[in-house]
Design a protein around this motif. Structure first.
Motif, PDB file in Angstrom:
ATOM      1  N   ASP A 186       0.829  -1.209   0.000  1.00  0.00           N
ATOM      2  CA  ASP A 186       0.000   0.000   0.000  1.00  0.00           C
ATOM      3  C   ASP A 186       0.868   1.265   0.000  1.00  0.00           C
ATOM      4  OD1 ASP A 186       0.901   0.196   2.592  1.00  0.00           O
ATOM      5  OD2 ASP A 186      -0.903  -0.668   3.462  1.00  0.00           O
ATOM      6  N   ASP A 209      -4.451   2.634   1.182  1.00  0.00           N
ATOM      7  CA  ASP A 209      -4.922   2.401  -0.184  1.00  0.00           C
ATOM      8  C   ASP A 209      -3.784   1.820  -1.012  1.00  0.00           C
ATOM      9  OD1 ASP A 209      -7.392   3.301   0.390  1.00  0.00           O
ATOM     10  OD2 ASP A 209      -7.192   5.264  -0.574  1.00  0.00           O
ATOM     11  N   SER A 210      -4.180   1.134  -2.086  1.00  0.00           N
ATOM     12  CA  SER A 210      -3.168   0.561  -2.969  1.00  0.00           C
ATOM     13  C   SER A 210      -2.389   1.681  -3.662  1.00  0.00           C
ATOM     14  CB  SER A 210      -3.849  -0.323  -4.007  1.00  0.00           C
ATOM     15  OG  SER A 210      -2.974  -0.551  -5.070  1.00  0.00           O
ATOM     16  N   THR A 215      -1.324   1.687  -6.547  1.00  0.00           N
ATOM     17  CA  THR A 215      -1.754   1.834  -7.942  1.00  0.00           C
ATOM     18  C   THR A 215      -3.030   2.661  -8.061  1.00  0.00           C
ATOM     19  OG1 THR A 215      -2.754  -0.338  -7.706  1.00  0.00           O
ATOM     20  CG2 THR A 215      -0.657  -0.236  -8.848  1.00  0.00           C
ATOM     21  N   SER A 216      -3.652   3.023  -6.921  1.00  0.00           N
ATOM     22  CA  SER A 216      -4.848   3.866  -7.006  1.00  0.00           C
ATOM     23  C   SER A 216      -4.471   5.323  -7.249  1.00  0.00           C
ATOM     24  CB  SER A 216      -5.658   3.734  -5.713  1.00  0.00           C
ATOM     25  OG  SER A 216      -4.955   4.333  -4.642  1.00  0.00           O
TER      26      SER A 216
END
Lengths: 495, 350
Positions: free
Chosen positions: A345, A389-390, A392-393
């Motif tokens: 994350d 959050d990831s 990649t977000s």
């Protein structure tokens, strides 16, 4: 053969890559296609090669309108695209490589090796190539691989050959060999589009040139009428923003000094030094070796010779964690491959470099990491959701800021930024420039590696220009302008 | 009216919640599968008992059997999860099991060849020294594999394939016609009874799972494993000592196999060096995969592997209760593994 591309338009999303490009090419002509990274050269050639489809415009071959939906269509029309990473299979002999995908078969259905060998031999004779078709491709040097590709293109009766930076990885002698071959093709009335960053080569081998800038065709003419300086100016343009962000600063103690650093074949005999509070730019074109140089300083690659001094003391850095402990931070190029760990994350991506430092008996001190991250978050103007959050977000710019946060957490004395604004939107770019200058004010030595000269000029106190693994020269003040840098980066000298 | 509407909404919310969990929570589908297996197993066991107490007794016994039978391999599967998370694989666990098992027996042999007996150690001190030495030996065997992978650049599949052949073959050679027996007291390590139950292997499994769970979540080592498996280049460029991590992971694998070997030896007092541990690597990999670990590395769950091991264990038990012919049982295991991966694919796609 006669090729015409008319009013070619192509955009990716809201990004207009090609804005109505038109040009024509005759057989027997070598035409240079020039432009900075991102100018649209590859997109244009990929359209011609059938890899990409244009949004509007037309391609006319010998007075006849053609449509390329896939690479095979383009090949059928007589256009061969020799990509930078060659499409040869190392474990097959030359003659089998020549027939990949269109193998000659005997009536029994097996490969007709004899026939393929014969045909290869014939084309080599015709093109005056002194190669044994039985040689394994693995055993060829890069120039002969180029030549095999060119012969393969000739064999398919290609009338137009696109060569994408064929000389980047070649030595001078090898380049001669490829040029010799190109001249032979010119005599066979083949048209060549030659993509290159090396202006001296363009002057040497090409008849014509086309210059793209920001998706527009800005110059088209005969090579004999211009100088390399003219070409460099066309490529850079006049309308680049040059508002400099550099401000006067007291440089402190010397942080890093490098003496005679070499690593074959990437760079050789590199000397430079950098002081605290200095921002120094390293620039050059593809294959200049600057990334390899700084990866070596960071301990991620080996050096064959030379010395590195940190704070005046000689150091041997063999691994990246040693480098971090010594106060060096390196933000790599190609964020996706080299920096982002997609299974982790945001906070983990921002703290991985400090896990060993902020942990007790191997247990990660999450609290400490959160605090450190929050400290830098405002400075970075990071837009994000939750810490968990990831990664990649986030958008490219914010991902890059997370990577930057990771390095700031290590409290480096020397921060190396390799292509820090790659794949980053305009707003985030400006943020990153601000951060660089802020860090320099805080007495950190910052190295910015970039292929974009205007970026270097805007933020750096001085610029080191590399060409083929050696430092061509260093410029600062008045002399640090795009024309001079482009001239040096293409192998020219300071005048 | 209002309550009905809100009830409806709640039901909607439940489905939405379920769908959300199914697609985002990594262990949700595995957990559901485990619950279904448990319910099935309970149903199959039946309620044909005189009293609740008797039924509960039978149910508990059945469960303890399942857990104990799978404890050894469950411990190995935990290490395998770490190995797979780095992007590697370890085919040598079965052979490491017999090598460390043989070492245990040679150390403790009650005959003339017992190494510890020779230096005059016996009883509890001998057992403690044995266990320490065996665990160290397991770690060394694993670390040897790790060295060939990191320093020698041998792909993990090949390095461990080679080790698999070497370890078993050498063990068999040295142990042929050796009639080793371990002291009866040593069997207490696995067979010590708490109440009426032999729970020790289960306890070892739980303790190790808890420790490794903590390591994987909170410790530098555990998090760096994920980084290495997810993007080795990025991990190295972030200062992670990739080789050290891999070396330790394979060492830990050997260490855990040694624990499994001690448990096995102390359960039955001997070991069949040509057959013990055969297929163990595949069972351990299967458990990790059913538990959501990705063969590509970077993604893995210690808790998931425990679930996966339980799912496979309960399934074996069910097949037993159903009277499915033994040769067909592997087929069911295979189906479970593939079904698990298909489920997880869907999870990630949506």
């Amino acid at each position: 053969m006669n090729l015409e591309m008319k009013n070619i338009v192509k955009s990716f999303g809201s990004n207009d890559v090609l804005k109505s490009i038109s040009f024509a090419l005759e057989g027997g002509e070598i035409c240079a296609l020039l432009g900075e990274n991102g100018a649209g050269k590859s997109t244009l050639m990929n359209i011609l090669g059938g890899v990409l489809q244009m949004d509007s415009g037309s391609i006319v071959v010998d007075e006849e309108k053609v449509f390329f939906d896939k690479p095979a269509d383009s090949q059928k029309a007589g256009i061969a695209f020799i990509h930078q990473e060659l499409n040869l299979i190392n474990d097959l002999p030359i003659y089998e490589n020549m027939f990949i995908g269109r193998e000659v078969k005997t009536k029994w259905g097996s490969l007709d090796l004899k026939q393929m060998y014969q045909e290869t031999k014939e084309i080599f004779n015709r093109m005056n190539v002194d190669l044994d078709p039985n040689t394994m491709v693995r055993d060829l040097d890069s120039s002969y691989k180029q030549i095999v590709e060119i012969c393969r293109a000739m064999m398919t009766n290609a009338a137009i050959i696109i060569m994408d930076e064929p000389t980047t990885s070649l030595t001078d002698r090898e380049i001669e060999r490829v040029f010799h071959m190109m001249n032979a093709m010119r005599e066979h009335n083949v048209g060549i589009i030659f993509i290159s960053h090396k202006l001296n080569e363009v002057m040497n081998i090409c008849d014509r040139f086309l210059v793209l800038r920001d998706g527009n065709l800005v110059a088209d003419g005969k090579v004999n009428d211009v100088t390399t300086e003219d070409l460099a100016r066309y490529m850079v343009g006049h309308d680049v923003r040059t508002e400099s962000l550099v401000r006067e600063r007291e440089a402190g103690e010397e942080i890093l000094r490098v003496e005679g650093l070499s690593s074959y074949p990437h760079f050789s005999d590199i000397h430079f030094s950098i002081k605290a509070g200095e921002v120094i730019g390293f620039t050059g074109l593809l294959g200049d070796g600057r990334s390899e140089l700084f990866q070596s300083i960071f301990g991620a690659a080996n050096v064959s010779a030379g010395r590195i001094y940190l704070n005046g003391k000689e150091v041997k850095i063999n691994s990246t964690h040693q480098a971090i402990e010594a106060g060096i931070a390196y933000l790599p190029r190609n964020r996706k491959e080299n920096a982002i760990i997609k299974d982790m994350d945001i906070i983990e991506n921002a703290s991985i470099a400090t896990w060993p430092k902020f942990s007790r008996k191997g247990i990660i001190d999450k609290q400490k990491h959160h605090e450190t991250f929050e400290e830098h978050r405002n400075l970075l103007r990071l837009k994000m959701g939750k810490l968990t959050d990831s990664i990649t977000s986030l958008s490219g710019g914010n991902q890059q800021k997370v990577v930057l946060a990771k390095w700031l957490a290590t409290s480096p004395k020397l921060l190396i930024l390799d292509n820090p604004t790659q794949g980053v939107d305009v707003g985030a770019k400006e943020d990153i420039y601000d951060i660089i200058l802020k860090l320099a004010d805080d007495n950190i030595a910052v190295v910015v590696l970039s292929s974009e000269a205007h970026e270097i000029i805007r933020v750096c106190d001085r610029a080191v220009v590399m060409y083929h693994g050696v430092i061509q020269d260093e410029v600062s003040g008045e002399k640090m302008n795009e024309h001079t840098i482009m001239n040096l980066a293409t192998g020219g000298q300071l005048t | 009216m209002e309550t009905k509407v809100s009830g409806n909404e709640n039901r909607m919310n439940f489905f939405e919640w379920f769908k959300h969990k199914w697609t985002t929570a990594p262990l949700f589908s595995t957990g559901i599968a485990l619950i279904i297996m448990i319910i099935l197993q309970t149903l199959v066991l039946g309620f044909d008992y005189d009293s609740f107490g008797e039924w509960f007794q039978a149910w508990t016994n059945n469960w303890i059997n399942i857990l104990r039978n799978n404890a050894g391999i469950g411990i190995v599967a935990l290490g395998m999860t770490f190995v797979i998370m780095t992007g590697g694989i370890d085919l040598a666990v079965g052979s490491t099991l017999v090598a460390t098992g043989a070492f245990t027996m040679v150390l403790l042999d009650t005959g003339t060849r017992g190494l510890l007996g020779m230096v005059g150690l016996s009883g509890a001190p001998a057992f403690i020294v044995t266990i320490l030495l065996v665990l160290l030996f397991g770690y060394i065997l694993g670390a040897l594999i790790g060295v060939s992978i990191t320093k020698g650049n041998v792909p993990p599949f090949i390095a461990t394939l080679g080790a698999m052949m070497i370890f078993r073959s050498v063990t068999q050679h040295f142990m042929q016609e050796q009639n080793t027996t371990v002291p009866m007291d040593f069997l207490q390590i696995a067979s010590f009874k708490i109440g009426d139950y032999m729970l020790m292997p289960i306890i070892y499994w739980i303790i190790i799972a808890a420790i490794l769970y903590y390591v994987s979540k909170r410790m530098t080592f555990g998090r760096q494993i994920i980084a290495v498996g997810s993007n080795e280049r990025a991990a190295r460029l972030s200062g992670v000592n990739v080789n050290k991590i891999k070396l330790r992971v394979y060492g830990l694998m050997g260490f855990l196999v040694a624990i499994a070997a001690v448990i096995q030896v102390s359960r039955i007092g001997s070991m069949d060096f040509s057959n013990a541990g055969r297929g163990m690597e595949m069972d351990a990999i299967a458990a990790a995969i059913v538990g959501g670990t990705s063969m590509a590395g970077g993604r893995g769950f210690i808790l998931g592997t425990v679930y996966g091991m339980l799912i496979i264990g309960v399934m074996n038990n069910l097949l037993n209760l159903f009277g499915v012919p033994p040769f067909l049982r592997e087929a069911f295991k295979g189906m479970i593994v593939i079904a698990a991966v298909l489920l997880q694919r869907k999870e990630r796609a949506s």
